[in-house]
Design an enzyme around this catalytic site. Structure first.
Site, mmCIF file in Angstrom:
data_model
loop_
_atom_site.group_PDB
_atom_site.id
_atom_site.type_symbol
_atom_site.label_atom_id
_atom_site.label_comp_id
_atom_site.label_asym_id
_atom_site.label_seq_id
_atom_site.Cartn_x
_atom_site.Cartn_y
_atom_site.Cartn_z
ATOM 1 N N GLU A 1 -1.446 -8.754 3.858
ATOM 2 C CA GLU A 1 -1.640 -9.716 4.832
ATOM 3 C C GLU A 1 -2.625 -9.564 5.720
ATOM 4 O OE1 GLU A 1 -0.737 -6.432 3.926
ATOM 5 O OE2 GLU A 1 -1.257 -5.111 5.812
ATOM 6 N N CYS B 1 0.917 -0.839 -0.022
ATOM 7 C CA CYS B 1 0.035 0.053 -0.043
ATOM 8 C C CYS B 1 1.222 1.233 -0.154
ATOM 9 C CB CYS B 1 -1.261 -0.150 1.039
ATOM 10 S SG CYS B 1 -2.316 1.081 0.642
ATOM 11 N N HIS C 1 -3.928 -4.789 1.269
ATOM 12 C CA HIS C 1 -3.264 -6.085 1.966
ATOM 13 C C HIS C 1 -3.115 -7.130 2.277
ATOM 14 C CE1 HIS C 1 -2.811 -2.240 4.054
ATOM 15 N NE2 HIS C 1 -2.929 -1.104 3.492
#
Ligand code: GLN
Length: 540
Positions: A515, A380, A513
């Site tokens: 994650e 990001c 993102h």
């Protein structure tokens, strides 16, 4: 009707209510039951979206674009069920809904009060959007005794009255401290905490006792007697060496068995603990270390990049290496000393971020990663900084920047506040900051013959977003001529989603993102690939 399990905490915060709820969720699910886990947060923010990580740790983003408490990340990682907007509520959200309704005249002249209006709204939330789930686990944030949590505790008390005890179970998590000086385990704080809970009308059915060491049977009896809980429902939880051991530990302590027994249910099949045993084993016995530098504003704060830390660990598990995070505070980083900071690292990661502080340090590290051919992952804000670095140093646009940081720069990164989602235009705004970013799952299409396509093994992907600014599409051609490929684009080709560098072992930036979607039992391919590249860089 679903069965509801309410999880409260007492004595101190940070006892691991989230992890306990997530582990129980896994155990029930793996025994054949469907589960949802929800979180009720007693603070007055409408959601944690505008809170600083210093205050609240990471903001976790769901598929449907909610900015939520980080505990929802634990729930997802342990149960593999994607959380929804409707799985997190705060006092702020409840009050703002009630006040809006009151202004519309929705209460027909009545006085609006905590009981019944706030408690009714909480009870609606508990049941909202529940289809055929067998169990709904509701964690109540904060600690029993806090003024803020009272309406929630009152609401769950009423809820169990409304729906009957056979449908509701109360679990209370407390601390059982060990006093070194007297070599004793103390049950008094637990007794007091349960007393507090009972004074508001809630009798816990199960008490989970967090302890540094095994609780002797006499002490368990004491807890059982004073807290009015059956001895087999006094469950201990001793600090585990890795969080992946938690489901195994709760199974050994028979938490799931007692829960099912309470509801007069039997497991539909045995729980599968093998994958947790395997990864616990890998985590505890892996010797090889890979050093990854993470450069961000909040790196020294334990929970600020929770999902990211987790995803990197998952990538390490996949590659049988231990990921050692070298946390570099971007604010304090001197650009002239980048080489020293990054001396022994095998991979460099710049996570998401907001605001100007520390950005020049990040850009200097990206330049180093690009030139020295060290594996680099920009997430990001990290991708946005990589574009700025490339524009300044390769495209020679010296004043390239982001309008988030500098209004008068060349806008390599700029504000776009209309996003095309599945053919519909979603509008953002920069006058209100809460919930107005490009949030949640968006599609990206991946370029043929790109590194990213090989990593994902797919033509299109869906990943979670949380940002307001976008890469300037006008830079695409000049970047690509110099070797920085825009290898992932939004379906309408307007928004760059992924960049990658040719002639570099591993240099990828993503606007989303990844994650948030990594799970210990199914590590995210991007993190597995990044750690793999870092591991082989280390071997050079
Ligand atoms: N601050 C940047 C934006 O709003 C990046 C946000 C992030 O990294 N999540 O676009």
């Amino acid at each position: 009707m679903a069965r509801y399990i309410f999880v409260t905490g007492g004595v101190v915060s940070s006892l691991g209510k989230g992890l306990s709820s997530a582990s129980l969720g896994y155990l029930l699910r793996s025994q054949g039951y469907s589960v949802r886990i929800r979180k009720m947060d007693p603070y007055l923010n409408v959601d944690p979206g505008t809170m600083s990580p210093f205050q609240h740790g990471e903001v976790f983003v769901t598929d449907d674009g909610a900015e939520t408490d980080l505990d929802l990340g634990h729930y997802e990682r342990f149960t593999n069920i994607s959380a929804k907007q409707s799985d997190n509520i705060t006092t702020g959200k409840i009050y703002s809904d009630i006040i809006k309704k009151e202004r519309r005249g929705g209460y027909l002249g009545k006085t609006v009060q905590v009981i019944p209006h706030v408690t009714d709204r909480i009870k609606e939330f508990i049941k909202k959007d529940i289809a055929k789930e067998d169990f709904v686990i509701c964690e109540i944030g904060g600690t029993v005794g806090d003024i803020e949590s009272l309406p929630f505790l009152e609401a769950i008390r009423q809820f169990s009255n409304d729906h009957g005890k056979s449908k509701c179970l109360f679990i209370h998590l407390t601390l059982v401290p060990y006093m070194k000086s007297s070599d004793e385990i103390k049950t008094k704080p637990t007794q007091h905490s349960v007393k507090e809970l009972r004074s508001i009308g809630i009798q816990p059915d199960i008490v989970i006792c967090r302890c540094e060491q095994t609780i002797p049977i006499d002490q368990k009896r004491k807890i059982s007697l004073f807290c009015n809980v059956a001895i087999e429902n006094v469950v201990e939880t001793i600090d585990v060496k890795t969080i992946y051991e938690a489901p195994i530990s709760f199974f050994n302590q028979k938490l799931d068995k007692q829960v099912l027994k309470y509801f007069k249910l039997k497991p539909k099949r045995g729980p599968n603990l093998k994958p947790w045993k395997q990864i616990t084993n890998t985590v505890l016995n892996t010797k090889k270390i890979v050093n990854i530098a993470i450069i961000g504003k909040y790196v020294n704060l334990k929970d600020a990049y929770k999902s990211l830390d987790e995803a990197l660990t998952h990538g390490g598990i996949h590659n049988k290496v231990k990921v050692n995070l070298i946390r570099i505070e971007s604010d304090k980083l001197k650009t002239s000393k980048v080489k020293e900071y990054l001396k022994n690292v095998s991979g460099i990661l710049i996570p998401g971020g907001f605001g100007k502080r520390g950005t020049e340090g990040k850009i200097a590290c990206i330049k180093y990663a690009r030139e020295k051919k060290i594996p680099f992952l920009g997430i990001c804000f990290g991708m946005q900084m990589a574009i700025i670095e490339f524009a300044r140093n390769k495209l020679k646009i010296k004043n390239a920047g982001s309008t988030e940081l500098e209004k008068s720069c060349y806008p390599a990164i700029g504000l776009i506040n209309e996003w095309n989602k599945d053919g519909k235009i979603i509008k953002g705004t920069d006058t209100e900051l809460g919930g107005t970013m490009r949030l949640g799952l968006y599609e990206a299409k991946l370029k043929n013959n790109s590194a990213i396509k090989k990593i994902y093994k797919s033509n299109k992907i869906h990943e979670r977003h949380r940002h307001r600014y976008e890469v300037n599409i006008n830079l695409k051609d000049s970047c690509e001529k110099q070797g920085l490929i825009f290898s992932g684009m939004s379906p309408d080709n307007n928004l760059p989603e992924i960049i990658e560098l040719k002639n570099h072992p591993w240099f990828i930036g993503v606007q989303f993102h990844p994650e948030f979607k990594s799970r210990p039992l199914s590590p995210h391919p991007l993190f597995s690939s990044f750690i793999k590249a870092s591991k082989s860089h280390d071997g050079k």
